[in-house]
Design an enzyme around this catalytic site. Structure first.
Site, PDB file in Angstrom:
ATOM      1  CG  ASP A   1      -0.911   4.910   4.938  1.00 56.18           C
ATOM      2  OD1 ASP A   1      -1.693   3.683   4.833  1.00 56.18           O
ATOM      3  OD2 ASP A   1       0.276   4.971   4.974  1.00 56.18           O
ATOM      4  CD  GLU A   2      -1.615   2.326   8.308  1.00 54.69           C
ATOM      5  OE1 GLU A   2      -2.733   1.068   8.488  1.00 54.69           O
ATOM      6  OE2 GLU A   2      -0.753   1.588   8.628  1.00 54.69           O
TER       7      GLU A   2
ATOM      8  CE  LYS B   1      -0.075   0.242   5.267  1.00 56.92           C
ATOM      9  NZ  LYS B   1       0.108   1.648   5.060  1.00 56.92           N
ATOM     10  CB  THR B   2       4.116   2.299   1.756  1.00 52.23           C
ATOM     11  OG1 THR B   2       3.539   1.850   3.072  1.00 52.23           O
ATOM     12  CG2 THR B   2       4.738   3.353   1.857  1.00 52.23           C
TER      13      THR B   2
ATOM     14  NE  ARG C   1       2.038  -7.883  11.155  1.00 44.28           N
ATOM     15  CZ  ARG C   1       1.583  -7.111   9.604  1.00 44.28           C
ATOM     16  NH1 ARG C   1       2.519  -5.768   9.464  1.00 44.28           N
ATOM     17  NH2 ARG C   1       0.195  -6.914   9.483  1.00 44.28           N
TER      18      ARG C   1
ATOM     19  CD  GLN D   1      -3.159  -4.911   7.840  1.00 42.57           C
ATOM     20  OE1 GLN D   1      -2.219  -4.946   8.886  1.00 42.57           O
ATOM     21  NE2 GLN D   1      -2.728  -4.665   7.090  1.00 42.57           N
TER      22      GLN D   1
END
Length: 734
Positions: A218-219, A31-32, A600, A249
């Site tokens: 973002d987020e 996504k970044t 993770r 998330q």
């Protein structure tokens, strides 16, 4: 700018140029890269002026990385995009325009300590007792009001139950008035005041709608009500807003994050283009299948299925341990194997747990085996304030000459013994050549301090004397219980009633287990236990070329990745946490927390749970986490420590015999051996119950029959063990 490495869905998100866009970006889906490429594409291909782009994220680190990536993609010599956190953006706006709200532009920003000082002053003015209503708790409620975009005039106190929240609602206008008098804002004010500016001043809102033609957030799953309001106000005229996030998330509900923001985005922005990023670049397919199978059980989510071109990978290994020590030894052995055989450095592996208290046994085992570790986002167990405070009481009882420990606890909890009074007593001690405790006992303390302070000192000395009498009876566990009770420490944490204070209570409860294990290991005296704790706390940070193993909570691990991950304590009551079991929304967040932990891992994922755990100095049987029921057999191998497949509990798959040292086989008890039925239901050893006065507790023992059933229940500090009659106690089974 090179877009060739983007997959088709990423490319669609980057090239979308007009109207609302929601990018549902699964874990590890790049996504970044999408956000930074989208900014670059708007500037280079769509000819959008850089300073008309606003990109907002949550941390300074993420904002810095985003700026650096954009800078590397484009040759920006003049104007550049606004890339910042919510708070930094709002601060920049307020420095220019806060005069509209009656503040001067040189306002101060109060940090948490400043806020605590101010709220105490306000409480004093309002005549509110800090003993009855802890200042931190009231501040927490005021922060929640602000996160929900509620000013004092927006509250409805008549709809609130009596207690801390109602008291905070009454104090809120007093606190805000004090901030304004000081020309100061707290961190929450930065957001809510910027929101007020855009809401109350249409010309200013229109100006910034015109300036920021493209907004990226973002987020987005972590936004709260006021942040969502800000975004809506800023994009009102053009709707050129791109939000990137993953509802799976969303794990910060406890600090105001509202998952509904991402779930309702399409209805709030008609015509939204939704693009799902489901290709994962981080993990193996087996890890993704395990994580996805857990979170897909949630009803409140957007459907998505992560897949990868990476290898299928090793199956997830789920290990059922005898107890928490066996669990930690298994983790330690696997970490050593991965380091020795697979070449993984310690800092490329991680151990994740639900609560900070779980680190204690892990730390003990890792330290015994000489493995370097670091507790991320927290302190090592014996360095935590509440542990050091309680141990300081025990040290003073054992060694009255320990003036350092005595000074630590003399006003903890706060009991009105001021710094000035203590300094005068210390001067007296130096003159007379006596210890601090002797000085406090001498007539000196009444001569050198105000009468009220002398009375407080006398009350403190009585506590120390009472604890000394208990110590001489020779039971360290009883002394620990009485320290937490008689000192007022347990009551202080109970009144505070914050997420932080509840975590501190969990750590104190874990201290019971540490003391009991010390006794079982032959270190039966209080002196031996305190000595071992001191040696642990005094260890220097290790500088090891093999790397340092990170230990952290599942909340702390978000945004990180490791080659191998261990998620420990997968039991009902830990993950999912007991506090979530009666709340559907919190229970779904526990699933998301599990999903975040699993994702993770890049190559190997290990899950552990224990058949029994020592809690509050007592041993209880635990059921494997219900979340494990969701994971299909084909992606997970189940092993156990010495249990046969016939006696191991079944929860959606078969246990395979463990390969570690043999342990006594577990003989399943008769169904009626540990429970008694009543007309209100069945109580059994390990049942969690709620009492109106003592709070939540765990049943330790049962006696009597159905008509006269009595329970021995262990309640959290400061109450300890209580024997209760079921017919009179009005217990609620949790």
């Amino acid at each position: 700018m090179n877009l060739e490495k983007l997959n088709p869905q990423q490319l669609l998100a980057v090239r979308h140029s007009q109207g609302p866009l929601m990018v549902v970006a699964g874990a590890g889906s790049g996504k970044t890269r999408v956000i930074t490429c989208r900014i670059a594409n708007l500037i280079k291909e769509e000819r959008v002026s850089p300073d008309s782009i606003l990109a907002i994220t949550f941390t300074n680190k993420a904002a810095g990385e985003m700026k650096e990536r954009v800078r590397n993609m484009l040759d920006l010599r003049g104007a550049s995009p606004w890339i910042s956190t919510f708070h930094s953006f709002c601060l920049r706006i307020l420095r220019m325009h806060i005069s509209e709200l009656g503040f001067s532009n040189d306002f101060a920003i109060y940090d948490s300590q400043d806020q605590l000082t101010l709220i105490k002053q306000c409480m004093k003015v309002a005549g509110i007792s800090a003993d009855a209503f802890p200042p931190k708790t009231l501040l927490g409620h005021i922060s929640s009001f602000k996160n929900d975009f509620l000013m004092p005039e927006d509250l409805r106190p008549d709809e609130m139950p009596f207690g801390n929240q109602l008291k905070a609602a009454g104090l809120y206008p007093v606190y805000q008035a004090a901030l304004k008098k000081n020309n100061a804002l707290d961190f929450d004010d930065l957001l809510i005041f910027a929101g007020r500016l855009f809401q109350e001043y249409p010309s200013l809102r229109a100006r910034y709608n015109e300036k920021f033609q493209h907004i990226l957030v973002d987020e987005f799953q972590d936004t709260n009500a006021v942040q969502y309001k800000l975004v809506r106000l800023l994009s009102q005229s053009h709707n050129n807003i791109c939000v990137v996030g993953d509802d799976d998330q969303s794990i910060y509900r406890w600090r105001g994050a509202n998952i509904e923001n991402i779930l309702k985005f399409e209805s709030d922005y008609p015509g939204t283009t939704v693009i799902k990023l489901e290709e994962n670049y981080r993990s193996t397919q087996n890890i993704l299948n395990a994580a996805g199978s857990v979170v897909k059980e949630n009803r409140n989510r957007k459907d998505k299925t992560l897949w990868t071109q990476n290898e299928t990978g090793a199956p997830v290994l789920c290990y059922r341990a005898r107890d928490e020590t066996d669990e930690s030894e298994f983790v330690c052995e696997k970490i050593q194997e991965l380091n020795r055989d697979d070449g993984f450095s310690f800092n490329d592996m991680a151990v994740l747990y639900r609560t900070n208290a779980q680190s204690r046994v892990l730390e003990d085992v890792l330290r015994r085996n000489g493995l370097p570790y670091q507790v991320i986002g927290g302190l090592r167990f014996y360095e935590r304030k509440e542990i050091k405070d309680v141990l300081a009481y025990m040290r003073v009882v054992l060694n009255p000459n320990d003036s350092v420990s005595l000074k630590r606890i003399i006003n903890v909890p706060v009991r009105g013994i001021g710094k000035t009074s203590l300094e005068k007593v210390e001067e007296y001690c130096q003159e007379k050549g006596v210890t601090l405790l002797e000085g406090l006992r001498d007539n000196g303390q009444t001569r050198l301090t105000a009468p009220a302070a002398g009375k407080k000192i006398a009350q403190f000395l009585q506590i120390i004397d009472d604890l000394g009498a208990i110590f001489r009876q020779g039971d360290p566990l009883e002394l620990l219980t009485e320290v937490i009770d008689r000192s007022g420490y347990g009551e202080m944490l109970k009144k505070e009633n914050t997420r932080e204070s509840k975590g501190r209570v969990e750590n104190l409860n874990e201290l019971f287990s540490a003391v009991e294990q010390s006794i079982e290991n032959g270190e039966g005296s209080l002196q031996e236990f305190l000595d071992s704790a001191a040696l642990v706390a005094d260890l220097d940070n290790l500088d090891d070329e093999r790397g340092v193993l990170p230990l952290m909570t599942l909340h702390t691990c978000k945004g990180l990745e490791f080659s191998s991950v261990f998620v420990v304590g997968m039991e009902n009551g830990l993950l999912p946490h007991a506090s979530s079991m009666s709340d559907p929304e919190e229970y779904e967040e526990e699933r998301r927390l599990c999903y975040v932990g699993f994702t993770r891992a890049r190559k190997k994922l290990f899950i552990t749970h224990a058949r029994q755990r020592r809690i509050y100095g007592n041993i209880f049987n635990y059921q494997p986490s219900d979340f494990l029921l969701s994971i299909p057999d084909e992606v997970m191998i189940r092993e156990s420590s010495g249990f046969s497949s016939e006696t191991a509990p079944r929860f959606g798959g078969r246990f395979h015999g463990g390969s570690r040292d043999a342990a006594p086989s577990y003989q399943k008890p008769r169904d009626d051996a540990y429970s008694i039925g009543t007309k209100d239901g069945a109580y059994s050893i390990g049942t969690k119950v709620l009492h109106a006065k003592f709070g939540s507790g765990i049943v330790l023992n049962l006696s009597g029959g159905e008509e006269n059933l009595s329970l021995e229940v262990f309640f959290k500090a400061p109450h300890g063990k209580k024997k209760l009659s079921v017919s009179h106690a009005n217990l609620i089974v949790l």
